[in-house]
Scaffold this motif. Structure first.
Motif, mmCIF file in Angstrom:
data_model
loop_
_atom_site.group_PDB
_atom_site.id
_atom_site.type_symbol
_atom_site.label_atom_id
_atom_site.label_comp_id
_atom_site.label_asym_id
_atom_site.label_seq_id
_atom_site.Cartn_x
_atom_site.Cartn_y
_atom_site.Cartn_z
ATOM 1 N N TYR A 15 -29.254 7.098 33.873
ATOM 2 C CA TYR A 15 -28.173 6.503 33.086
ATOM 3 C C TYR A 15 -27.445 7.511 32.181
ATOM 4 O O TYR A 15 -26.210 7.575 32.213
ATOM 5 N N ILE A 36 -21.317 -0.873 35.686
ATOM 6 C CA ILE A 36 -22.670 -1.338 36.014
ATOM 7 C C ILE A 36 -22.739 -2.866 35.980
ATOM 8 O O ILE A 36 -23.307 -3.491 36.876
ATOM 9 N N THR A 40 -23.734 -5.000 39.286
ATOM 10 C CA THR A 40 -25.082 -5.583 39.332
ATOM 11 C C THR A 40 -25.234 -6.970 38.718
ATOM 12 O O THR A 40 -26.228 -7.642 38.968
ATOM 13 N N LEU A 97 -22.736 2.866 43.188
ATOM 14 C CA LEU A 97 -22.642 3.201 41.771
ATOM 15 C C LEU A 97 -22.156 4.634 41.586
ATOM 16 O O LEU A 97 -21.272 4.887 40.755
#
Length: 116
Positions: A15, A36, A40, A97
Motif C-alpha cells: 500500500y 481501491i 474492491t 490495481l
C-alpha cells in the motif's frame, strides 16, 4: 498451481508503495484510496482494518466486499503483460490495481480511471 510470492506479501507493505508511486506525480493518498474502494468495495474503515491486520495481498482481494464488475474494462499492459491475457484470477486482480495506479500516476482523470 504455483503461487506467486507477492500473494503472501502483506497488503500493508504494498500500500505505501502504491501511495508513493501516485504521490511522485502529485496525486494523493485519497485518490489511491478512491481507486481501491472502486475496485474492491472496501470502505475507509475496512481498508484500514486490512492494513492493520497485515492481510496478505491474496486475502485482501479474496475478502473484498464487492469486486467491481466494471473492472473487466481495464485493459492494456502492466509489468510487460497484457491484463486481458492473465488467466490466474488473483494475479489479474493485482494487475488491475497496478494498472489503475499507473494511470493515476500518469495524470489520467479520476473519472476515466474509474471507467465512469
Amino acid at each position: 498451481m504455483v503461487k506467486h510470492r507477492i500473494y503472501a506479501t502483506s497488503f500493508s507493505k504494498v500500500y505505501p508503495l502504491l501511495v508513493a508511486k501516485a504521490g511522485k506525480k502529485g496525486r494523493t493518498k485519497a485518490e489511491v484510496d478512491e481507486v481501491i474502494f472502486w475496485l474492491t468495495g472496501y470502505s475507509q474503515d475496512a481498508l484500514e482494518e486490512q492494513l492493520e491486520r497485515q492481510t496478505s495481498y491474496e486475502d485482501f482481494f479474496a475478502q473484498a466486499p464487492r469486486m467491481n464488475p466494471s473492472r473487466a474494462m481495464i485493459t492494456g499492459v502492466v509489468c510487460g503483460v497484457r491484463i486481458e491475457s492473465i488467466e490466474e484470477p488473483t494475479m489479474r486482480e493485482i494487475r488491475y490495481l497496478d494498472k489503475m495506479i499507473d494511470e493515476l500516476a500518469k495524470g489520467k482523470a479520476i473519472d476515466k480511471i474509474l471507467r465512469a
